[in-house]
Design a protein around this motif. Structure first.
Motif, PDB file in Angstrom:
ATOM      1  N   ASP A 281      16.887 -26.997 -12.892  1.00 32.61           N
ATOM      2  CA  ASP A 281      17.353 -27.987 -13.875  1.00 32.61           C
ATOM      3  C   ASP A 281      18.863 -28.168 -13.786  1.00 32.61           C
ATOM      4  OD1 ASP A 281      14.811 -28.401 -14.768  1.00 32.61           O
ATOM      5  OD2 ASP A 281      14.974 -27.036 -16.494  1.00 32.61           O
ATOM      6  N   LYS A 282      19.573 -27.045 -13.612  1.00 35.11           N
ATOM      7  CA  LYS A 282      21.030 -27.110 -13.495  1.00 35.11           C
ATOM      8  C   LYS A 282      21.438 -27.890 -12.247  1.00 35.11           C
ATOM      9  CE  LYS A 282      22.352 -22.924 -16.038  1.00 35.11           C
ATOM     10  NZ  LYS A 282      22.972 -21.589 -15.930  1.00 35.11           N
ATOM     11  N   ARG A 283      20.734 -27.614 -11.123  1.00 35.53           N
ATOM     12  CA  ARG A 283      21.052 -28.325  -9.880  1.00 35.53           C
ATOM     13  C   ARG A 283      20.771 -29.818 -10.021  1.00 35.53           C
ATOM     14  NH1 ARG A 283      19.076 -23.582  -7.195  1.00 35.53           N
ATOM     15  NH2 ARG A 283      16.978 -24.503  -7.080  1.00 35.53           N
ATOM     16  N   GLU A 284      19.653 -30.137 -10.668  1.00 31.35           N
ATOM     17  CA  GLU A 284      19.285 -31.538 -10.869  1.00 31.35           C
ATOM     18  C   GLU A 284      20.289 -32.243 -11.779  1.00 31.35           C
ATOM     19  OE1 GLU A 284      17.527 -35.127 -10.573  1.00 31.35           O
ATOM     20  OE2 GLU A 284      17.114 -33.324  -9.391  1.00 31.35           O
ATOM     21  N   THR A 285      20.727 -31.535 -12.834  1.00 31.64           N
ATOM     22  CA  THR A 285      21.737 -32.101 -13.737  1.00 31.64           C
ATOM     23  C   THR A 285      23.045 -32.335 -12.999  1.00 31.64           C
ATOM     24  OG1 THR A 285      20.749 -30.971 -15.636  1.00 31.64           O
ATOM     25  CG2 THR A 285      23.019 -31.731 -15.876  1.00 31.64           C
ATOM     26  N   GLY A 286      23.412 -31.378 -12.143  1.00 33.78           N
ATOM     27  CA  GLY A 286      24.637 -31.506 -11.351  1.00 33.78           C
ATOM     28  C   GLY A 286      24.563 -32.673 -10.387  1.00 33.78           C
ATOM     29  N   ARG A 287      23.409 -32.829  -9.727  1.00 30.30           N
ATOM     30  CA  ARG A 287      23.236 -33.952  -8.801  1.00 30.30           C
ATOM     31  C   ARG A 287      23.308 -35.285  -9.542  1.00 30.30           C
ATOM     32  NH1 ARG A 287      19.419 -30.527  -6.057  1.00 30.30           N
ATOM     33  NH2 ARG A 287      17.721 -31.344  -7.355  1.00 30.30           N
ATOM     34  N   ARG A 288      22.693 -35.308 -10.729  1.00 32.03           N
ATOM     35  CA  ARG A 288      22.691 -36.540 -11.522  1.00 32.03           C
ATOM     36  C   ARG A 288      24.113 -36.898 -11.964  1.00 32.03           C
ATOM     37  NH1 ARG A 288      18.491 -39.792 -10.841  1.00 32.03           N
ATOM     38  NH2 ARG A 288      17.949 -40.990 -12.690  1.00 32.03           N
ATOM     39  N   ARG A 289      24.853 -35.879 -12.372  1.00 34.26           N
ATOM     40  CA  ARG A 289      26.234 -36.117 -12.815  1.00 34.26           C
ATOM     41  C   ARG A 289      27.093 -36.609 -11.650  1.00 34.26           C
ATOM     42  NH1 ARG A 289      27.111 -31.416 -14.825  1.00 34.26           N
ATOM     43  NH2 ARG A 289      26.453 -31.932 -16.957  1.00 34.26           N
ATOM     44  N   SER A 290      26.914 -36.005 -10.483  1.00 34.38           N
ATOM     45  CA  SER A 290      27.673 -36.425  -9.297  1.00 34.38           C
ATOM     46  C   SER A 290      27.333 -37.858  -8.912  1.00 34.38           C
ATOM     47  CB  SER A 290      27.364 -35.486  -8.120  1.00 34.38           C
ATOM     48  OG  SER A 290      27.757 -34.164  -8.421  1.00 34.38           O
ATOM     49  N   LEU A 291      26.044 -38.219  -9.008  1.00 36.46           N
ATOM     50  CA  LEU A 291      25.634 -39.588  -8.698  1.00 36.46           C
ATOM     51  C   LEU A 291      26.261 -40.572  -9.678  1.00 36.46           C
ATOM     52  CD1 LEU A 291      23.887 -41.578  -7.095  1.00 36.46           C
ATOM     53  CD2 LEU A 291      21.998 -41.079  -8.681  1.00 36.46           C
ATOM     54  N   THR A 292      26.292 -40.200 -10.959  1.00 37.93           N
ATOM     55  CA  THR A 292      26.893 -41.062 -11.983  1.00 37.93           C
ATOM     56  C   THR A 292      28.365 -41.314 -11.692  1.00 37.93           C
ATOM     57  OG1 THR A 292      25.371 -40.189 -13.651  1.00 37.93           O
ATOM     58  CG2 THR A 292      27.308 -41.352 -14.453  1.00 37.93           C
ATOM     59  N   VAL A 293      29.104 -40.238 -11.398  1.00 33.92           N
ATOM     60  CA  VAL A 293      30.536 -40.364 -11.091  1.00 33.92           C
ATOM     61  C   VAL A 293      30.736 -41.228  -9.850  1.00 33.92           C
ATOM     62  CG1 VAL A 293      32.608 -39.094 -10.376  1.00 33.92           C
ATOM     63  CG2 VAL A 293      31.149 -38.187 -12.191  1.00 33.92           C
ATOM     64  N   THR A 294      29.871 -41.049  -8.855  1.00 31.52           N
ATOM     65  CA  THR A 294      29.970 -41.815  -7.612  1.00 31.52           C
ATOM     66  C   THR A 294      29.796 -43.308  -7.864  1.00 31.52           C
ATOM     67  OG1 THR A 294      29.127 -39.953  -6.313  1.00 31.52           O
ATOM     68  CG2 THR A 294      28.967 -42.141  -5.321  1.00 31.52           C
ATOM     69  N   ILE A 295      28.757 -43.663  -8.618  1.00 30.84           N
ATOM     70  CA  ILE A 295      28.500 -45.087  -8.895  1.00 30.84           C
ATOM     71  C   ILE A 295      29.617 -45.678  -9.749  1.00 30.84           C
ATOM     72  CG2 ILE A 295      26.913 -46.728  -9.983  1.00 30.84           C
ATOM     73  CD1 ILE A 295      24.625 -44.805  -9.290  1.00 30.84           C
ATOM     74  N   LEU A 296      30.073 -44.927 -10.758  1.00 26.19           N
ATOM     75  CA  LEU A 296      31.144 -45.438 -11.618  1.00 26.19           C
ATOM     76  C   LEU A 296      32.467 -45.575 -10.864  1.00 26.19           C
ATOM     77  CD1 LEU A 296      30.470 -43.538 -14.975  1.00 26.19           C
ATOM     78  CD2 LEU A 296      30.023 -45.944 -14.463  1.00 26.19           C
ATOM     79  N   SER A 297      32.658 -44.758  -9.817  1.00 27.61           N
ATOM     80  CA  SER A 297      33.900 -44.871  -9.038  1.00 27.61           C
ATOM     81  C   SER A 297      33.990 -46.226  -8.346  1.00 27.61           C
ATOM     82  CB  SER A 297      33.983 -43.745  -7.994  1.00 27.61           C
ATOM     83  OG  SER A 297      33.103 -43.976  -6.900  1.00 27.61           O
ATOM     84  N   LEU A 298      32.837 -46.813  -8.030  1.00 24.68           N
ATOM     85  CA  LEU A 298      32.832 -48.144  -7.418  1.00 24.68           C
ATOM     86  C   LEU A 298      33.380 -49.189  -8.385  1.00 24.68           C
ATOM     87  CD1 LEU A 298      29.294 -48.086  -5.724  1.00 24.68           C
ATOM     88  CD2 LEU A 298      31.509 -47.754  -4.601  1.00 24.68           C
ATOM     89  N   SER A 299      33.158 -48.962  -9.681  1.00 23.59           N
ATOM     90  CA  SER A 299      33.621 -49.919 -10.685  1.00 23.59           C
ATOM     91  C   SER A 299      35.145 -49.963 -10.790  1.00 23.59           C
ATOM     92  CB  SER A 299      33.023 -49.574 -12.058  1.00 23.59           C
ATOM     93  OG  SER A 299      31.616 -49.670 -12.031  1.00 23.59           O
ATOM     94  N   LEU A 300      35.816 -48.911 -10.342  1.00 28.68           N
ATOM     95  CA  LEU A 300      37.279 -48.908 -10.356  1.00 28.68           C
ATOM     96  C   LEU A 300      37.863 -49.965  -9.413  1.00 28.68           C
ATOM     97  CD1 LEU A 300      38.059 -45.074 -10.241  1.00 28.68           C
ATOM     98  CD2 LEU A 300      38.744 -46.623 -12.076  1.00 28.68           C
ATOM     99  N   LEU A 301      37.057 -50.390  -8.433  1.00 24.37           N
ATOM    100  CA  LEU A 301      37.594 -51.198  -7.339  1.00 24.37           C
ATOM    101  C   LEU A 301      37.324 -52.689  -7.462  1.00 24.37           C
ATOM    102  CD1 LEU A 301      36.255 -48.922  -4.443  1.00 24.37           C
ATOM    103  CD2 LEU A 301      38.403 -48.671  -5.702  1.00 24.37           C
TER     104      LEU A 301
END
Length: 398
Positions: A6-26
């Motif tokens: 669950d922790k690994r899945e939560t971490g992967r989900r959080r990393s994916l969220t940050v990755t997608i939101l980083s595109l919005s900066l541009l």
């Protein structure tokens, strides 16, 4: 064992969220990122047709819109990571390389590369949220995405302005921001096919989503009159100095950032009435600007900034919820195209209307046009179906 998974899945989900939101900066301020250096660029190209120099800012918007036309086809051929990395290379390399040339046409070609890159990044940055996240999380994430759009504008404008002090060529290095997203996407973004209906083209897409497409055009046209005209009009009024004009405009971006962060809370409490809030705030904001002076300028900037910050996620989240996982290849490219077409066409439409009205139109004509557009936006918003209950639970929209 299950807790670790669950922790690994939560971490992967959080990393994916940050990755997608980083595109919005541009995205939203992609073309205008080097606007603070435009004066220096004009001086360097003083012997060149000044219309070509002005197009340095607007040409990415045109190519973003053109790329959005073929975006669904690209999604049927390529996987998500492949598309995003290709787009980020165009954004970063094309953005920085434009400062290497002394030929205006080569500069414009590489500015077009930026537009093509953002034409892919923009629908991905919002569409992937609807692809990977459930409807109950999309409102919040769309609000964050809008906030990142505005923060990206603040960062890009500030950094570009600082670099322009060194050289107009150095100002284009602001596009190195793309490297941050590129690294995150290489590590965390899954490489999946995201086309809808197993590659089959959905029919009647515009008819199904036209209310959102026209709404985003009206929103961006109404908003973009502010960055296009505020500095010029306020300087002619002669009450506020150039230094404070810049601060007010940067403050507007910060207000928009908080508008994006506040969107989900506003929608939670206001329900269906939320759809009228951004148009109404645009209308009030431009009325305040017509008053002139410090009160009108600051008050207008606050209302307009907040309206932009919460208006964009409202339209995008409502449209993506209607489209579901297919949003990334259906409604989001059309919304992105309409958004950037509005940016490209705003100066042109203002110029045409000003020519028709003539010298007697008055200093505040752009604000009058924006207020009229805001009024039309209010009326058009009545057509948007949100599926939310109004305050006090009057009638639930379907």
């Amino acid at each position: 064992m299950e807790k670790e998974q669950d922790k690994r899945e939560t971490g992967r989900r959080r990393s994916l969220t940050v990755t997608i939101l980083s595109l919005s900066l541009l995205t939203v301020m992609a073309g205008a990122a080097v606007a603070p250096a435009l004066g220096v660029i004009k001086s360097y190209f003083s012997d060149t047709n000044q219309v070509l120099v002005q197009i340095i800012i607007s040409i990415p918007a045109l190519f973003i819109a053109l790329t959005n036309l073929i975006f669904p086809k690209l999604c049927r051929v390529f996987r998500s990571k492949e598309l995003v990395i290709f787009a980020l290379v165009l954004y970063t390399f094309g953005g920085c390389a434009a400062g290497l040339f002394s030929n205006i046409y080569l500069v414009l070609i590489f500015r077009a590369f930026v537009g093509i890159g953002v034409g892919i990044i923009m629908p991905m940055s919002t569409g992937l949220l609807s692809f990977y996240y459930t409807r109950d999380k999309q409102d919040k994430l769309m609000g964050y995405s809008s906030a990142m759009n505005q923060m990206g504008g603040v960062i890009a404008t500030f950094v570009s302005g600082m670099l322009a002090v060194l050289s107009w060529r150095a100002s284009f290095l602001v596009y190195l921001m793309g490297l941050f997203s590129m690294v995150l996407c290489l590590i965390f973004l899954p490489n999946e096919k995201i086309q809808n209906n197993e590659g089959k083209k959905e029919k009647g897409v515009f008819k199904k989503y036209y209310t959102y497409v026209i709404a985003i055009f009206l929103l961006m046209f109404t908003f973009f009159i502010f960055p296009s005209e505020f500095a010029i009009v306020t300087a002619k009024e002669g009450i506020i100095s150039q230094h404070y004009i810049t601060i007010i405009m940067a403050g507007m971006d910060l207000v928009a950032f908080f508008g994006g962060l506040s969107y989900v809370h506003i929608k939670k409490h206001c329900g269906a009435i939320t759809k009228f809030m951004a148009p109404a705030m645009f209308f009030i904001g431009y009325l305040l600007l017509m008053l002139g002076g410090w009160f009108g300028a600051v008050g207008g900037a606050v209302f307009i900034g907040f309206a932009n910050g919460m208006g964009i996620p409202f339209i995008m989240s409502t449209a993506s919820q209607k489209a579901g996982k297919a949003a990334v290849t259906t409604v989001m490219p059309m919304i992105s195209m309409a958004l950037y077409l509005a940016q490209f066409m705003t100066p042109i439409l203002l110029s045409v209307i000003s020519s028709i009205c003539g010298a007697s139109a008055g200093l505040h004509l752009p604000y009058i046009i924006a207020a009229v557009s805001g009024g039309l936006f209010i009326l058009w918003s009545a057509l948007i179906r949100t599926g939310e209950k109004p305050l006090h639970g009057v009638v639930q929209e379907k």
